[in-house]
Design a protein around this motif. Structure first.
Motif, mmCIF file in Angstrom:
data_model
loop_
_atom_site.group_PDB
_atom_site.id
_atom_site.type_symbol
_atom_site.label_atom_id
_atom_site.label_comp_id
_atom_site.label_asym_id
_atom_site.label_seq_id
_atom_site.Cartn_x
_atom_site.Cartn_y
_atom_site.Cartn_z
ATOM 1 N N GLU A 105 2.398 3.870 -0.061
ATOM 2 C CA GLU A 105 1.531 3.518 -1.204
ATOM 3 C C GLU A 105 0.284 2.777 -0.728
ATOM 4 O O GLU A 105 -0.817 2.982 -1.241
ATOM 5 C CB GLU A 105 2.296 2.647 -2.201
ATOM 6 C CG GLU A 105 3.466 3.369 -2.862
ATOM 7 C CD GLU A 105 4.359 2.403 -3.642
ATOM 8 O OE1 GLU A 105 3.835 1.773 -4.585
ATOM 9 O OE2 GLU A 105 5.539 2.265 -3.297
ATOM 10 N N ALA A 106 0.458 1.937 0.296
ATOM 11 C CA ALA A 106 -0.681 1.180 0.827
ATOM 12 C C ALA A 106 -1.716 2.111 1.426
ATOM 13 O O ALA A 106 -2.937 1.947 1.238
ATOM 14 C CB ALA A 106 -0.205 0.176 1.866
ATOM 15 N N SER A 107 -1.237 3.148 2.139
ATOM 16 C CA SER A 107 -2.181 4.075 2.768
ATOM 17 C C SER A 107 -2.942 4.886 1.733
ATOM 18 O O SER A 107 -4.142 5.144 1.883
ATOM 19 C CB SER A 107 -1.432 5.005 3.728
ATOM 20 O OG SER A 107 -0.490 5.811 3.012
ATOM 21 N N LYS A 108 -2.243 5.308 0.668
ATOM 22 C CA LYS A 108 -2.931 6.046 -0.394
ATOM 23 C C LYS A 108 -4.007 5.196 -1.061
ATOM 24 O O LYS A 108 -5.108 5.671 -1.352
ATOM 25 C CB LYS A 108 -1.916 6.514 -1.440
ATOM 26 C CG LYS A 108 -1.040 7.662 -0.981
ATOM 27 C CD LYS A 108 -0.110 8.104 -2.102
ATOM 28 C CE LYS A 108 0.742 9.289 -1.663
ATOM 29 N NZ LYS A 108 1.659 9.723 -2.755
ATOM 30 N N LEU A 109 -3.670 3.945 -1.292
ATOM 31 C CA LEU A 109 -4.655 3.045 -1.939
ATOM 32 C C LEU A 109 -5.843 2.806 -1.007
ATOM 33 O O LEU A 109 -7.003 2.832 -1.436
ATOM 34 C CB LEU A 109 -3.987 1.716 -2.319
ATOM 35 C CG LEU A 109 -4.875 0.680 -3.003
ATOM 36 C CD1 LEU A 109 -5.554 1.259 -4.235
ATOM 37 C CD2 LEU A 109 -4.074 -0.562 -3.393
ATOM 38 N N LEU A 110 -5.555 2.613 0.269
ATOM 39 C CA LEU A 110 -6.645 2.392 1.217
ATOM 40 C C LEU A 110 -7.531 3.633 1.306
ATOM 41 O O LEU A 110 -8.767 3.530 1.375
ATOM 42 C CB LEU A 110 -6.063 2.057 2.591
ATOM 43 C CG LEU A 110 -7.095 1.751 3.687
ATOM 44 C CD1 LEU A 110 -7.913 0.501 3.316
ATOM 45 C CD2 LEU A 110 -6.413 1.541 5.035
ATOM 46 N N LEU A 111 -6.895 4.816 1.300
ATOM 47 C CA LEU A 111 -7.659 6.052 1.343
ATOM 48 C C LEU A 111 -8.593 6.170 0.142
ATOM 49 O O LEU A 111 -9.759 6.548 0.269
ATOM 50 C CB LEU A 111 -6.681 7.244 1.384
ATOM 51 C CG LEU A 111 -7.324 8.637 1.351
ATOM 52 C CD1 LEU A 111 -8.215 8.833 2.575
ATOM 53 C CD2 LEU A 111 -6.238 9.710 1.295
ATOM 54 N N SER A 112 -8.059 5.816 -1.043
ATOM 55 C CA SER A 112 -8.895 5.891 -2.251
ATOM 56 C C SER A 112 -10.053 4.912 -2.184
ATOM 57 O O SER A 112 -11.160 5.208 -2.640
ATOM 58 C CB SER A 112 -8.048 5.649 -3.498
ATOM 59 O OG SER A 112 -7.586 4.307 -3.528
ATOM 60 N N LEU A 113 -9.830 3.759 -1.583
ATOM 61 C CA LEU A 113 -10.914 2.779 -1.441
ATOM 62 C C LEU A 113 -11.983 3.278 -0.477
ATOM 63 O O LEU A 113 -13.176 3.015 -0.668
ATOM 64 C CB LEU A 113 -10.353 1.429 -0.958
ATOM 65 C CG LEU A 113 -9.477 0.649 -1.940
ATOM 66 C CD1 LEU A 113 -8.918 -0.611 -1.278
ATOM 67 C CD2 LEU A 113 -10.275 0.268 -3.176
ATOM 68 N N MET A 114 -11.545 4.003 0.552
ATOM 69 C CA MET A 114 -12.505 4.532 1.518
ATOM 70 C C MET A 114 -13.341 5.657 0.922
ATOM 71 O O MET A 114 -14.541 5.767 1.183
ATOM 72 C CB MET A 114 -11.765 5.053 2.759
ATOM 73 C CG MET A 114 -11.191 3.960 3.644
ATOM 74 S SD MET A 114 -10.315 4.685 5.054
ATOM 75 C CE MET A 114 -10.004 3.223 6.045
ATOM 76 N N THR A 115 -12.725 6.490 0.122
ATOM 77 C CA THR A 115 -13.416 7.666 -0.406
ATOM 78 C C THR A 115 -14.186 7.378 -1.689
ATOM 79 O O THR A 115 -15.071 8.136 -2.059
ATOM 80 C CB THR A 115 -12.406 8.790 -0.678
ATOM 81 O OG1 THR A 115 -11.378 8.300 -1.557
ATOM 82 C CG2 THR A 115 -11.770 9.257 0.630
ATOM 83 N N ALA A 116 -13.844 6.294 -2.361
ATOM 84 C CA ALA A 116 -14.510 5.989 -3.641
ATOM 85 C C ALA A 116 -15.903 5.423 -3.457
ATOM 86 O O ALA A 116 -16.680 5.349 -4.417
ATOM 87 C CB ALA A 116 -13.658 5.017 -4.444
ATOM 88 N N LYS A 117 -16.225 4.977 -2.244
ATOM 89 C CA LYS A 117 -17.543 4.435 -1.931
ATOM 90 C C LYS A 117 -17.879 3.187 -2.748
ATOM 91 O O LYS A 117 -19.049 2.961 -3.094
ATOM 92 C CB LYS A 117 -18.644 5.490 -2.154
ATOM 93 C CG LYS A 117 -18.432 6.798 -1.429
ATOM 94 C CD LYS A 117 -18.505 6.632 0.072
ATOM 95 C CE LYS A 117 -18.406 7.975 0.799
ATOM 96 N NZ LYS A 117 -18.368 7.830 2.262
ATOM 97 N N ILE A 118 -16.884 2.374 -3.127
ATOM 98 C CA ILE A 118 -17.178 1.148 -3.884
ATOM 99 C C ILE A 118 -17.116 -0.088 -3.006
ATOM 100 O O ILE A 118 -17.409 -1.196 -3.460
ATOM 101 C CB ILE A 118 -16.204 0.981 -5.080
ATOM 102 C CG1 ILE A 118 -14.752 0.891 -4.585
ATOM 103 C CG2 ILE A 118 -16.393 2.068 -6.108
ATOM 104 C CD1 ILE A 118 -13.757 0.576 -5.695
#
Length: 538
Positions: free
Chosen positions: A487-500
């Motif tokens: 779950e941590a990796s998925k969240l980190l991935l979303s943070l990287m790709t969301a550009k926020i």
């Protein structure tokens, strides 16, 4: 009618004695005096002096008056307008008595201060004449109670006489005659007795006993005799009620003004000038309500009396035809002035809010202006002010208070408090600024401060992208700490790709991703792809 036992504070203004032209500006509870540029030679020094006018709000005992009367005022506003007048009248009389009881309680603590004596005297008379509106017959009984209440030694003497072994032989017996018969019985007996005594005086039946003759002349209301002994009466209105008792016990309300004016003229020396209190009482006996209010506004040193009395009279439907030329009616004008004065006090300002709430025309505008001037000394006080504004949907004031407190917290490096205030203000730009400060602190120290706040942002994190990133990044750390690596990796991935994420934080995200590559349950190619994309962005 100023307080006789307290000397007013003197504000020394040097320019006043040097011939300088002065200007002034009234404020709620004080006045600013300043030197003007208009001068024979040179220019003014620009000094500004604050002259405080309403010192009453700083008296501990009078603050009790303001606090207690506030509760009565709020209760009065809850009386339903659609109730029949006959049902509301007893309530209005009861409320009037409650106001007077508060005044008298303060008088006892202040040892009979003259200003409160005068206020209670005027209010009591207005209660008799306007609120209770006593009719002919019972009117005199009410006026007797009024005088007796304000001539404290009468009741005391009466008790001494009645408790003595032989009341009729007591030296003060004739100073306090009284009875318990009904008004009708009194009227019939009085007329019969009056005629009999008058006949005896005419045929000199009492001529052999001068003292008895004098007493009989007083009892039949002989004006010359009453005036000769006016030194036994302390005031002209005491003389008025005495004259009515012995001459016109069934006086009608419409006749009062004639007797009041003549008694004032007869009682006062020809060279004496009526005091402001005399003029106010005379206006009341003339049933000129608006003159009573006007004279009290001028003579009294604060707005408490006229504001509360006018409000009560307005509820009694006695002021409906009197509007002011600038829009607000008399009741609202006086309540606004009184409440504005309360707002200058460090604690009484809270009472003023309810007064503004019950001024339908301008109360909201006054409250918005005054609430912004309340010094936000502590966070507790700020929350109190904020609650008042939120309850009244004063969104602009809510934002202003929150911004002030957020800036103050940020200056003191209290990031959690600053973020909390910015969220309440719904200020996205400021929330972004504080979120970046949190991230900078994390980069410098490796830990987050104010975890409770960040962990419980909830929907508030959507206020700005940076705040969203802060909340989600903290959530990533929680998942990692709980060994929920997938779950941590998925969240980190979303943070990287969301550009926020702020650009300065990208390297930190990459560093966070490296340990995840060592975990079996994590999809390595997805993490590598995200890392590769992040590196290319750099």
């Amino acid at each position: 009618m100023e307080e006789v036992d307290v000397e007013p504070a003197v504000t020394n203004i040097p320019a006043a004695s040097s011939g300088t032209h002065l200007g002034f500006a009234w404020g709620p509870g004080d006045i600013l005096v300043y030197e003007t540029l208009y001068k024979a030679s040179g220019t003014g020094s620009g000094d500004i002096h604050e002259v405080r006018k309403d010192e009453d709000i700083y008296s501990p005992i009078l603050r009790k008056l303001f606090n207690e009367s506030h509760h009565i005022f709020v209760g009065l506003q809850t009386i339903r307008e659609d109730l029949p007048s006959k049902n509301k009248k007893p309530q209005f009389v009861s409320i009037s008595k409650n106001y007077r009881s508060v005044i008298r309680a303060c008088m006892e603590e202040l040892q009979q201060v003259s200003i409160l004596l005068a206020i209670e005297l005027i209010w009591n008379l207005c209660e008799v004449l306007f609120i209770d509106a006593a009719p002919a017959g019972s009117l005199l009984l009410h006026l007797l109670d009024w005088v007796r209440l304000h001539k404290a030694d009468v009741d005391e003497k009466a008790r001494e006489v009645l408790q003595s072994e032989s009341p009729a032989e007591h030296r003060d017996y004739w100073d306090v005659p009284g009875g318990t018969q009904t008004l009708t019985e009194f009227d019939v007996k009085w007329r019969h007795w009056h005629e009999e005594v008058d006949r005896c005086l005419q045929d000199n039946s009492f001529a052999s006993n001068k003292h008895l003759e004098l007493i009989c002349k007083i009892l039949v209301g002989d004006e010359d005799t009453l005036l000769e002994h006016k030194d036994l009466l302390s005031t002209w209105y005491h003389f008025l009620v005495t004259r009515l008792l012995f001459c016109h016990p069934t006086v009608k309300p419409t006749e009062l003004h004639y007797y009041a004016q003549s008694c004032l003229t007869m009682f006062l020396d020809s060279r004496s000038v009526p005091e402001p209190l005399d003029s106010i009482l005379l206006a009341a006996f003339e049933f000129d309500i608006h003159q009573v209010i006007k004279d009290c506004s001028i003579a009294l040193n604060n707005w408490w009396f006229v504001a509360h009395l006018t409000d009560l009279l307005d509820h009694c439907k006695l002021l409906q035809s009197h509007n002011l030329h600038f829009g607000s009616n008399l009741r609202e004008f006086l309540l606004l002035e009184y409440a504005s004065g309360l707002f200058t006090h460090h604690s009484l300002w809270q009472l003023a809010v309810d007064y503004f709430d019950h001024c339908p025309e301008f109360g909201r505008v006054y409250l918005e202006l005054q609430i912004e001037r309340v010094p936000l000394d502590t966070e507790r006080k700020a929350l109190k002010v904020l609650r008042i504004c939120e309850q009244r949907q004063m969104s602009e004031q809510v934002r202003s208070i929150c911004k002030i407190m957020a800036m103050r917290a940020l200056r003191n490096n209290r990031l959690g408090s600053a973020l909390s205030w910015s969220i309440r203000a719904k200020d996205a730009a400021f929330a972004t600024l504080i979120s970046e400060r949190f991230l900078q602190d994390y980069c410098a120290r490796g830990t987050f401060s104010d975890l409770d706040l960040i962990d419980n942002l909830g929907p508030a994190m959507l206020l700005s992208d940076r705040l969203t990133f802060l909340g989600k990044y903290r959530e990533f750390h929680k998942l990692y700490g709980e060994k929920r690596f997938r779950e941590a990796s998925k969240l980190l991935l979303s943070l990287m790709t969301a550009k926020i994420a702020p650009r300065s934080f990208w390297m930190t995200l990459l560093t966070d991703a490296l340990p995840l590559l060592e975990q079996k349950e994590v999809s390595h190619h997805i993490v590598r792809y995200a890392v590769y994309g992040q590196v290319l962005s750099l």
